[in-house]
Motif scaffolding. Structure first.
Motif, PDB file in Angstrom:
ATOM      1  N   PHE A 123      48.916 113.859 -24.330  1.00 16.55           N
ATOM      2  CA  PHE A 123      49.167 112.715 -24.184  1.00 16.55           C
ATOM      3  C   PHE A 123      50.860 111.951 -23.986  1.00 16.55           C
ATOM      4  N   LEU A 125      53.983 110.152 -22.932  1.00 21.73           N
ATOM      5  CA  LEU A 125      53.785 108.663 -22.563  1.00 21.73           C
ATOM      6  C   LEU A 125      55.717 108.716 -22.642  1.00 21.73           C
ATOM      7  N   ASP A 133      61.073 102.038 -26.649  1.00 18.43           N
ATOM      8  CA  ASP A 133      61.326 101.331 -25.156  1.00 18.43           C
ATOM      9  C   ASP A 133      60.221 101.789 -24.039  1.00 18.43           C
ATOM     10  N   ARG A 179      54.013  96.011 -15.611  1.00 17.76           N
ATOM     11  CA  ARG A 179      52.663  95.759 -14.801  1.00 17.76           C
ATOM     12  C   ARG A 179      52.983  96.484 -13.368  1.00 17.76           C
ATOM     13  N   ILE A 368      58.733  99.512 -35.016  1.00 14.48           N
ATOM     14  CA  ILE A 368      57.910  99.204 -33.832  1.00 14.48           C
ATOM     15  C   ILE A 368      56.572  99.137 -34.517  1.00 14.48           C
ATOM     16  N   LEU A 371      57.460  95.546 -35.900  1.00 19.22           N
ATOM     17  CA  LEU A 371      57.685  94.726 -34.319  1.00 19.22           C
ATOM     18  C   LEU A 371      56.476  94.050 -33.980  1.00 19.22           C
TER      19      LEU A 371
HETATM   20  N1  COS Z   1      46.520  96.144 -25.985  1.00 16.40           N
HETATM   21  C1  COS Z   1      46.353  95.729 -24.622  1.00 16.40           C
HETATM   22  N2  COS Z   1      47.786  95.258 -23.644  1.00 16.40           N
HETATM   23  C2  COS Z   1      49.231  95.239 -24.648  1.00 16.40           C
HETATM   24  C3  COS Z   1      49.336  95.764 -26.280  1.00 16.40           C
HETATM   25  C4  COS Z   1      48.105  96.448 -26.436  1.00 16.40           C
HETATM   26  N3  COS Z   1      47.912  96.564 -28.183  1.00 16.40           N
HETATM   27  N4  COS Z   1      50.503  95.435 -26.483  1.00 16.40           N
HETATM   28  C5  COS Z   1      50.836  95.014 -25.270  1.00 16.40           C
HETATM   29  N5  COS Z   1      50.140  94.944 -23.946  1.00 16.40           N
HETATM   30  C6  COS Z   1      50.272  94.208 -23.088  1.00 16.40           C
HETATM   31  C7  COS Z   1      50.399  93.059 -22.630  1.00 16.40           C
HETATM   32  O1  COS Z   1      49.737  92.159 -23.591  1.00 16.40           O
HETATM   33  C8  COS Z   1      51.484  93.435 -21.571  1.00 16.40           C
HETATM   34  O2  COS Z   1      51.415  93.210 -20.443  1.00 16.40           O
HETATM   35  P1  COS Z   1      51.281  91.852 -20.027  1.00 16.40           P
HETATM   36  O3  COS Z   1      52.772  91.862 -19.528  1.00 16.40           O
HETATM   37  O4  COS Z   1      50.066  91.882 -18.617  1.00 16.40           O
HETATM   38  O5  COS Z   1      50.429  90.811 -20.598  1.00 16.40           O
HETATM   39  C9  COS Z   1      52.569  94.873 -21.901  1.00 16.40           C
HETATM   40  O6  COS Z   1      51.068  95.072 -22.407  1.00 16.40           O
HETATM   41  C10 COS Z   1      53.702  94.817 -21.778  1.00 16.40           C
HETATM   42  O7  COS Z   1      53.720  94.403 -23.614  1.00 16.40           O
HETATM   43  P2  COS Z   1      54.771  94.056 -24.479  1.00 16.40           P
HETATM   44  O8  COS Z   1      55.877  92.235 -23.898  1.00 16.40           O
HETATM   45  O9  COS Z   1      54.542  93.905 -25.937  1.00 16.40           O
HETATM   46  O10 COS Z   1      56.008  95.337 -24.253  1.00 16.40           O
HETATM   47  P3  COS Z   1      57.563  95.629 -25.062  1.00 16.40           P
HETATM   48  O11 COS Z   1      58.350  96.213 -23.726  1.00 16.40           O
HETATM   49  O12 COS Z   1      57.759  94.248 -25.350  1.00 16.40           O
HETATM   50  O13 COS Z   1      56.985  96.383 -26.248  1.00 16.40           O
HETATM   51  C11 COS Z   1      55.991  98.094 -27.603  1.00 16.40           C
HETATM   52  C12 COS Z   1      55.785  97.334 -26.681  1.00 16.40           C
HETATM   53  C13 COS Z   1      57.454  98.275 -27.776  1.00 16.40           C
HETATM   54  C14 COS Z   1      55.003  97.264 -28.560  1.00 16.40           C
HETATM   55  C15 COS Z   1      55.604  98.923 -26.959  1.00 16.40           C
HETATM   56  O14 COS Z   1      57.160  99.057 -25.672  1.00 16.40           O
HETATM   57  C16 COS Z   1      55.582 100.399 -28.143  1.00 16.40           C
HETATM   58  O15 COS Z   1      54.458 100.292 -28.037  1.00 16.40           O
HETATM   59  N6  COS Z   1      56.770 101.267 -27.842  1.00 16.40           N
HETATM   60  C17 COS Z   1      56.289 102.757 -28.623  1.00 16.40           C
HETATM   61  C18 COS Z   1      56.181 103.324 -28.299  1.00 16.40           C
HETATM   62  C19 COS Z   1      55.500 104.845 -28.901  1.00 16.40           C
HETATM   63  O16 COS Z   1      54.445 104.314 -29.581  1.00 16.40           O
HETATM   64  N7  COS Z   1      55.693 105.661 -28.779  1.00 16.40           N
HETATM   65  C20 COS Z   1      55.160 106.787 -29.102  1.00 16.40           C
HETATM   66  C21 COS Z   1      54.921 108.465 -28.624  1.00 16.40           C
HETATM   67  S1  COS Z   1      54.099 108.674 -27.396  1.00 16.40           S
HETATM   68  S2  COS Z   1      52.473 109.738 -28.875  1.00 16.40           S
END
Ligand code: COS
Length: 380
Positions: A123, A125, A133, A179, A368, A371
């Motif tokens: 995976f 990302l 972020d 998006r 996170i 959050l």
């Molecule tokens: N399921 C489905 N959709 C989701 C979701 C979930 N659990 N969480 C967020 N979304 C969607 C939101 O609905 C939003 O879509 P819309 O704009 O269409 O409404 C979009 O994704 C953006 O979400 P959000 O506004 O929450 O984004 P942010 O940038 O504020 O925050 C976080 C996102 C911080 C939660 C995210 O960047 C994150 O999880 N970061 C950590 C990444 C991570 O875990 N990395 C690990 C390495 S990969 S192994």
């Protein structure tokens, strides 16, 4: 309420435990020292059908859901967290992104090979400038006829370099923020796609972690997972599932070190009796066992929610947060109970102590997770 596992779940647990004891435990020290989970071990895991355990039978999976996956993970993690992480990178996030985001045609086409372990998945990302972020990724994918041209870099990718296929997230619409991200399944053999050297790590050293580089990589449009610009929610949904699996890794590791600590406490004699007779040791064992019980409840309740299509985003963040923090406390007690022996690399406790630290970081730092949880609390 019925908290018992089904017969199939019990059976896979038994199979996984025997496999872990007979095939993985004897290798665990070397896996750490050599920083490599041997390919032969991964092949044996595949032969047992473990690489597709949560996915439906129609895609070549074991049909045992997230509960089945957590049972497997727990048993492997009890003896070797590097091996559990390697399976996790493949099943829980790599192939999971295809299962959750792919069209029916894509799932039929791509999942069977992954479920059989014929193709190891990863995976992708995270990028150098996009960790917590995740929305800040800058890898691009530009459509050109029936292909997408990918350019950019990923970092800290579990199974990097050893995976055959990668679920890669890239920007397809630069002006659209979160998006404008899409997901692609990228084959390791595509020209322009390379993996960096394995990172040297504090723990889970046997699990391969590398950068990935994309230089004008031509990905067939048929490998766009699902719809264009739906990649970010897919990444989040995949991580929701993945975080339950991290909880299961912590649970397995915690059970492993609790067992080793119990054995040590019963055998080690000081002041004329086994140290298990000392209240100082008993209290640590009691605290460890209590946390293990709570971890177990969190992991399997959340896995059950996942399998029953009940929203579980907040619960998976809580499970990952709690289990990783609890595992840190438990493994710290385990070192203390073992005394000097807990600090020596000759014994497995030292390895578990190092391995446990990543749990508070990967698949989303615990900050996170807080959050995600707080946002949901405030939304209710
Ligand atoms: N399921 C489905 N959709 C989701 C979701 C979930 N659990 N969480 C967020 N979304 C969607 C939101 O609905 C939003 O879509 P819309 O704009 O269409 O409404 C979009 O994704 C953006 O979400 P959000 O506004 O929450 O984004 P942010 O940038 O504020 O925050 C976080 C996102 C911080 C939660 C995210 O960047 C994150 O999880 N970061 C950590 C990444 C991570 O875990 N990395 C690990 C390495 S990969 S192994």
């Amino acid at each position: 309420m019925d908290f018992r596992f089904t017969e199939e779940h019990e059976m896979v647990g038994e199979l996984a435990r025997k496999f872990a004891e007979n095939e993985v435990r004897p290798l665990a020290m070397d896996i750490d020292r050599n920083a490599d989970v041997p390919k032969e071990l991964i092949d044996k895991i595949s032969e047992l059908g473990f690489m597709g355990i949560p996915f439906p039978e129609e895609y070549g999976g074991g049909d045992l859901g997230e509960i089945g996956y957590c049972i497997l993970t727990e048993e492997i993690a009890r003896v070797c967290l590097s091996t559990a992480a390697t399976i996790g990178g493949h099943v829980s996030i790599g192939a999971m992104a295809v299962y959750l985001g792919g069209t029916e045609e894509q799932k039929q086409r791509l999942l069977p090979e992954m479920c059989m372990g014929e193709k190891l998945a990863a995976f992708a990302l995270t990028e150098p400038q996009a960790g917590s972020d995740a929305g800040a990724i800058s890898t691009t994918a530009v459509r050109k006829g029936d292909k997408y041209i990918l350019n950019g870099q990923k970092t800290f990718i579990t199974n990097g370099g050893i995976a055959d296929v990668y679920s890669v997230f890239a920007v397809t619409n630069p002006g659209a923020g979160l998006r404008g991200v899409s997901a692609f399944l990228v084959d390791k053999n595509l020209p322009g796609f390379t993996a960096g050297s394995p990172e040297a790590k504090m723990g889970i050293r046997g699990s391969h972690t590398t950068d990935l580089f994309f230089e004008d990589v031509e990905v067939p449009a048929e490998n766009l997972l699902g719809e264009e610009n739906q990649g970010f929610p897919l990444a989040m949904k995949t991580l929701d599932v993945g975080r339950i699996g991290v909880g299961a890794q912590c649970l397995g590791g915690a059970k492993g070190v609790l067992e080793l600590s119990k054995q040590h406490a019963l055998q080690r004699v000081q002041f004329g009796k086994p140290i298990a007779k000392l209240q100082a040791i008993q209290w640590m064992l009691a605290e460890m066992a209590t946390e293990v019980y709570n971890m177990e409840n969190a992991v399997y309740r959340t896995a059950w929610m996942c399998d029953n299509n009940i929203p579980f985003s907040r619960q998976s963040a809580m499970t990952k947060l709690y289990c990783s923090e609890a595992f840190g406390r438990i493994v710290d007690h385990a070192v203390q109970i073992h005394g000097g022996m807990g600090y020596m690399s000759e014994y497995p406790i030292e390895r578990f102590y190092r391995d446990a630290r990543i749990m508070r970081i990967y698949e989303g730092t615990n900050e996170i997770q807080k959050l995600v949880i707080a946002r949901d609390v405030l939304k209710q």
